[in-house]
Design a protein around this motif. Structure first.
Motif, PDB file in Angstrom:
ATOM      1  N   VAL A   1      39.587  19.672  -6.666  1.00  0.00           N
ATOM      2  CA  VAL A   1      39.017  20.639  -5.722  1.00  0.00           C
ATOM      3  C   VAL A   1      38.021  21.557  -6.438  1.00  0.00           C
ATOM      4  O   VAL A   1      36.929  21.838  -5.926  1.00  0.00           O
ATOM      5  CB  VAL A   1      40.126  21.460  -5.037  1.00  0.00           C
ATOM      6  CG1 VAL A   1      39.524  22.543  -4.141  1.00  0.00           C
ATOM      7  CG2 VAL A   1      41.038  20.548  -4.214  1.00  0.00           C
ATOM      8  N   LEU A   2      38.397  22.028  -7.619  1.00  0.00           N
ATOM      9  CA  LEU A   2      37.467  22.839  -8.406  1.00  0.00           C
ATOM     10  C   LEU A   2      36.212  22.042  -8.748  1.00  0.00           C
ATOM     11  O   LEU A   2      35.089  22.551  -8.667  1.00  0.00           O
ATOM     12  CB  LEU A   2      38.141  23.322  -9.692  1.00  0.00           C
ATOM     13  CG  LEU A   2      39.250  24.362  -9.573  1.00  0.00           C
ATOM     14  CD1 LEU A   2      39.845  24.655 -10.943  1.00  0.00           C
ATOM     15  CD2 LEU A   2      38.726  25.645  -8.940  1.00  0.00           C
ATOM     16  N   ARG A   3      36.410  20.800  -9.125  1.00  0.00           N
ATOM     17  CA  ARG A   3      35.288  19.929  -9.505  1.00  0.00           C
ATOM     18  C   ARG A   3      34.345  19.713  -8.318  1.00  0.00           C
ATOM     19  O   ARG A   3      33.122  19.801  -8.456  1.00  0.00           O
ATOM     20  CB  ARG A   3      35.850  18.596  -9.998  1.00  0.00           C
ATOM     21  CG  ARG A   3      34.809  17.606 -10.485  1.00  0.00           C
ATOM     22  CD  ARG A   3      35.497  16.333 -10.923  1.00  0.00           C
ATOM     23  NE  ARG A   3      36.276  16.540 -12.142  1.00  0.00           N
ATOM     24  CZ  ARG A   3      37.534  16.121 -12.303  1.00  0.00           C
ATOM     25  NH1 ARG A   3      38.162  15.500 -11.324  1.00  0.00           N
ATOM     26  NH2 ARG A   3      38.158  16.325 -13.440  1.00  0.00           N
ATOM     27  N   TRP A   4      34.907  19.427  -7.149  1.00  0.00           N
ATOM     28  CA  TRP A   4      34.111  19.220  -5.940  1.00  0.00           C
ATOM     29  C   TRP A   4      33.332  20.497  -5.604  1.00  0.00           C
ATOM     30  O   TRP A   4      32.132  20.464  -5.295  1.00  0.00           O
ATOM     31  CB  TRP A   4      35.040  18.837  -4.792  1.00  0.00           C
ATOM     32  CG  TRP A   4      34.384  18.296  -3.551  1.00  0.00           C
ATOM     33  CD1 TRP A   4      33.206  18.712  -2.997  1.00  0.00           C
ATOM     34  CD2 TRP A   4      34.883  17.257  -2.703  1.00  0.00           C
ATOM     35  NE1 TRP A   4      32.937  18.007  -1.858  1.00  0.00           N
ATOM     36  CE2 TRP A   4      33.955  17.099  -1.649  1.00  0.00           C
ATOM     37  CE3 TRP A   4      36.029  16.461  -2.720  1.00  0.00           C
ATOM     38  CZ2 TRP A   4      34.143  16.170  -0.633  1.00  0.00           C
ATOM     39  CZ3 TRP A   4      36.213  15.534  -1.706  1.00  0.00           C
ATOM     40  CH2 TRP A   4      35.275  15.394  -0.681  1.00  0.00           C
TER      41      TRP A   4
ATOM     42  N   VAL B   1      36.917  23.448   3.131  1.00  0.00           N
ATOM     43  CA  VAL B   1      37.837  24.385   3.794  1.00  0.00           C
ATOM     44  C   VAL B   1      39.245  23.797   3.808  1.00  0.00           C
ATOM     45  O   VAL B   1      40.233  24.469   3.458  1.00  0.00           O
ATOM     46  CB  VAL B   1      37.364  24.691   5.228  1.00  0.00           C
ATOM     47  CG1 VAL B   1      38.475  25.389   6.017  1.00  0.00           C
ATOM     48  CG2 VAL B   1      36.120  25.560   5.212  1.00  0.00           C
ATOM     49  N   PHE B   2      39.363  22.533   4.184  1.00  0.00           N
ATOM     50  CA  PHE B   2      40.675  21.887   4.235  1.00  0.00           C
ATOM     51  C   PHE B   2      41.228  21.639   2.824  1.00  0.00           C
ATOM     52  O   PHE B   2      42.436  21.779   2.590  1.00  0.00           O
ATOM     53  CB  PHE B   2      40.591  20.571   5.014  1.00  0.00           C
ATOM     54  CG  PHE B   2      40.335  20.754   6.474  1.00  0.00           C
ATOM     55  CD1 PHE B   2      41.368  21.112   7.338  1.00  0.00           C
ATOM     56  CD2 PHE B   2      39.055  20.611   6.996  1.00  0.00           C
ATOM     57  CE1 PHE B   2      41.136  21.302   8.701  1.00  0.00           C
ATOM     58  CE2 PHE B   2      38.808  20.797   8.352  1.00  0.00           C
ATOM     59  CZ  PHE B   2      39.851  21.140   9.205  1.00  0.00           C
ATOM     60  N   LEU B   3      40.347  21.296   1.897  1.00  0.00           N
ATOM     61  CA  LEU B   3      40.793  21.073   0.520  1.00  0.00           C
ATOM     62  C   LEU B   3      41.346  22.352  -0.097  1.00  0.00           C
ATOM     63  O   LEU B   3      42.350  22.328  -0.820  1.00  0.00           O
ATOM     64  CB  LEU B   3      39.642  20.532  -0.328  1.00  0.00           C
ATOM     65  CG  LEU B   3      39.217  19.086  -0.072  1.00  0.00           C
ATOM     66  CD1 LEU B   3      38.018  18.727  -0.937  1.00  0.00           C
ATOM     67  CD2 LEU B   3      40.372  18.122  -0.352  1.00  0.00           C
ATOM     68  N   TRP B   4      40.706  23.495   0.198  1.00  0.00           N
ATOM     69  CA  TRP B   4      41.175  24.749  -0.375  1.00  0.00           C
ATOM     70  C   TRP B   4      42.450  25.238   0.284  1.00  0.00           C
ATOM     71  O   TRP B   4      43.263  25.919  -0.347  1.00  0.00           O
ATOM     72  CB  TRP B   4      40.069  25.808  -0.331  1.00  0.00           C
ATOM     73  CG  TRP B   4      39.150  25.647  -1.494  1.00  0.00           C
ATOM     74  CD1 TRP B   4      37.981  24.946  -1.538  1.00  0.00           C
ATOM     75  CD2 TRP B   4      39.349  26.169  -2.808  1.00  0.00           C
ATOM     76  NE1 TRP B   4      37.438  25.006  -2.797  1.00  0.00           N
ATOM     77  CE2 TRP B   4      38.249  25.750  -3.592  1.00  0.00           C
ATOM     78  CE3 TRP B   4      40.342  26.951  -3.390  1.00  0.00           C
ATOM     79  CZ2 TRP B   4      38.133  26.085  -4.935  1.00  0.00           C
ATOM     80  CZ3 TRP B   4      40.221  27.287  -4.732  1.00  0.00           C
ATOM     81  CH2 TRP B   4      39.131  26.862  -5.484  1.00  0.00           C
ATOM     82  N   ILE B   5      42.651  24.891   1.548  1.00  0.00           N
ATOM     83  CA  ILE B   5      43.939  25.192   2.177  1.00  0.00           C
ATOM     84  C   ILE B   5      45.046  24.422   1.467  1.00  0.00           C
ATOM     85  O   ILE B   5      46.110  24.967   1.134  1.00  0.00           O
ATOM     86  CB  ILE B   5      43.909  24.841   3.676  1.00  0.00           C
ATOM     87  CG1 ILE B   5      42.984  25.807   4.428  1.00  0.00           C
ATOM     88  CG2 ILE B   5      45.316  24.897   4.277  1.00  0.00           C
ATOM     89  CD1 ILE B   5      42.755  25.437   5.879  1.00  0.00           C
ATOM     90  N   ALA B   6      44.782  23.130   1.208  1.00  0.00           N
ATOM     91  CA  ALA B   6      45.751  22.314   0.474  1.00  0.00           C
ATOM     92  C   ALA B   6      45.932  22.847  -0.948  1.00  0.00           C
ATOM     93  O   ALA B   6      47.051  22.849  -1.489  1.00  0.00           O
ATOM     94  CB  ALA B   6      45.280  20.856   0.442  1.00  0.00           C
ATOM     95  N   PHE B   7      44.850  23.308  -1.559  1.00  0.00           N
ATOM     96  CA  PHE B   7      44.899  23.872  -2.913  1.00  0.00           C
ATOM     97  C   PHE B   7      45.885  25.032  -2.975  1.00  0.00           C
ATOM     98  O   PHE B   7      46.728  25.102  -3.876  1.00  0.00           O
ATOM     99  CB  PHE B   7      43.491  24.329  -3.313  1.00  0.00           C
ATOM    100  CG  PHE B   7      43.356  24.844  -4.715  1.00  0.00           C
ATOM    101  CD1 PHE B   7      42.776  24.066  -5.698  1.00  0.00           C
ATOM    102  CD2 PHE B   7      43.789  26.130  -5.068  1.00  0.00           C
ATOM    103  CE1 PHE B   7      42.633  24.543  -6.990  1.00  0.00           C
ATOM    104  CE2 PHE B   7      43.662  26.607  -6.349  1.00  0.00           C
ATOM    105  CZ  PHE B   7      43.082  25.811  -7.321  1.00  0.00           C
TER     106      PHE B   7
ATOM    107  N   PHE C   1      31.250  12.742  -2.238  1.00  0.00           N
ATOM    108  CA  PHE C   1      32.471  13.176  -1.556  1.00  0.00           C
ATOM    109  C   PHE C   1      33.676  12.577  -2.285  1.00  0.00           C
ATOM    110  O   PHE C   1      34.243  11.571  -1.873  1.00  0.00           O
ATOM    111  CB  PHE C   1      32.459  12.715  -0.091  1.00  0.00           C
ATOM    112  CG  PHE C   1      31.523  13.486   0.786  1.00  0.00           C
ATOM    113  CD1 PHE C   1      31.977  14.552   1.552  1.00  0.00           C
ATOM    114  CD2 PHE C   1      30.176  13.150   0.841  1.00  0.00           C
ATOM    115  CE1 PHE C   1      31.096  15.270   2.368  1.00  0.00           C
ATOM    116  CE2 PHE C   1      29.299  13.856   1.656  1.00  0.00           C
ATOM    117  CZ  PHE C   1      29.759  14.922   2.421  1.00  0.00           C
ATOM    118  N   THR C   2      34.053  13.197  -3.378  1.00  0.00           N
ATOM    119  CA  THR C   2      35.182  12.696  -4.145  1.00  0.00           C
ATOM    120  C   THR C   2      35.775  13.789  -5.014  1.00  0.00           C
ATOM    121  O   THR C   2      35.061  14.691  -5.480  1.00  0.00           O
ATOM    122  CB  THR C   2      34.763  11.509  -5.036  1.00  0.00           C
ATOM    123  OG1 THR C   2      35.892  11.069  -5.809  1.00  0.00           O
ATOM    124  CG2 THR C   2      33.639  11.890  -5.989  1.00  0.00           C
ATOM    125  N   LEU C   3      37.103  13.705  -5.227  1.00  0.00           N
ATOM    126  CA  LEU C   3      37.784  14.611  -6.145  1.00  0.00           C
ATOM    127  C   LEU C   3      37.675  14.142  -7.588  1.00  0.00           C
ATOM    128  O   LEU C   3      37.918  14.917  -8.523  1.00  0.00           O
ATOM    129  CB  LEU C   3      39.269  14.717  -5.766  1.00  0.00           C
ATOM    130  CG  LEU C   3      39.599  15.341  -4.408  1.00  0.00           C
ATOM    131  CD1 LEU C   3      41.079  15.134  -4.092  1.00  0.00           C
ATOM    132  CD2 LEU C   3      39.267  16.830  -4.391  1.00  0.00           C
TER     133      LEU C   3
END
Length: 243
Positions: A76-79, A42-48, A99-101
């Motif tokens: 983010v896509l990869r995760w 959720v937080f990664l996609w906000i940053a995305f 848990f890694t990009l």
């Protein structure tokens, strides 16, 4: 556009290796197991989304996608793909996602995008909404009504929710797995093709490439170059009189 079919490899590659020994029942509880990933995503996609806007401005002025932002957004896509492959976008593995990009070469699900050296400034204004509309309609069928466009990708961390036709087929595969201990290979190949299509559209909408996603369902776990017209030409056998 020309009248020839696009037979080249798309800049985004999505691959997945189906585990040979999957748990019959673990897929029933994976929705609980992926909760930590969903929170992070959720937080990664906000940053995305925020960085996508920054990249849009950069492309308009320079014609280039800032490399640091590109690498983050690919991560983010990869995760998202690893989590989706583990859970309800494929159920292809019981190995818990890292848990890694970064790319994890030995993980069964992999995603990579070729970095573009130059991007069209004009296309950046229209490709993610106007040009991609036909693709969004198709992806909506594959991934479900919740995926209504580029902005909707942030709602569930990509396609980890497994809605639409993907979700239906994965559910069928899970039931078969529960009773037989086997994942139908034909379903897996079809699901992989639909996921691959979805992520190609995501990369295009995220401005990572100017190459329009092909209207082509490339099924199977591994990506390879499509057959070219030359490879489909039948070579006459000697002595047949054909030339």
């Amino acid at each position: 556009m020309n009248g020839h079919a696009d037979t080249s490899v798309y800049p985004l590659r999505v691959e997945g290796e189906l585990d040979s020994h999957l748990s019959r029942w673990q897929w029933l509880v994976k929705w609980v197991l992926v909760i930590p990933h969903v929170i992070v995503l959720v937080f990664l996609w906000i940053a995305f989304i925020v960085l996508w806007l920054v990249a849009l401005v950069a492309i308009l002025f320079t014609g280039r996608y800032p490399r640091a932002i590109f690498d983050f957004n690919v991560g983010v896509l990869r995760w998202s793909w690893r989590v989706g492959f583990y859970s309800y976008s494929a159920l292809g593995t019981d190995r818990y996602p890292p848990f890694t990009l970064a790319d994890v070469p030995d993980y069964p699900a992999r995603l990579n995008v070729e970095y573009p050296q130059e991007l069209s400034r004009g296309l950046a204004l229209v490709k993610w909404w106007l040009l991609a509309i036909p693709q969004y309609l198709i992806v909506g069928v594959f991934a479900g009504g919740a995926w209504a466009g580029f902005n909707a990708m942030s709602d569930n961390g990509g396609w980890t929710s497994g809605g639409g036709l993907i979700g239906l087929l994965v559910c069928i595969a899970g039931v078969v797995l529960l009773f037989t201990g086997r994942y139908p290979k034909a379903i897996f190949d079809f699901v992989m093709g639909m996921n691959r299509w979805c992520y190609r559209v995501a990369a295009y909408a995220a401005l990572m490439t100017d190459k329009y996603p092909p209207f082509r369902l490339d099924m199977g776990g591994q990506e390879s170059a499509p057959d070219t017209a030359e490879s489909n030409v039948v070579t006459p056998k000697p002595g047949t009189g054909l030339s």
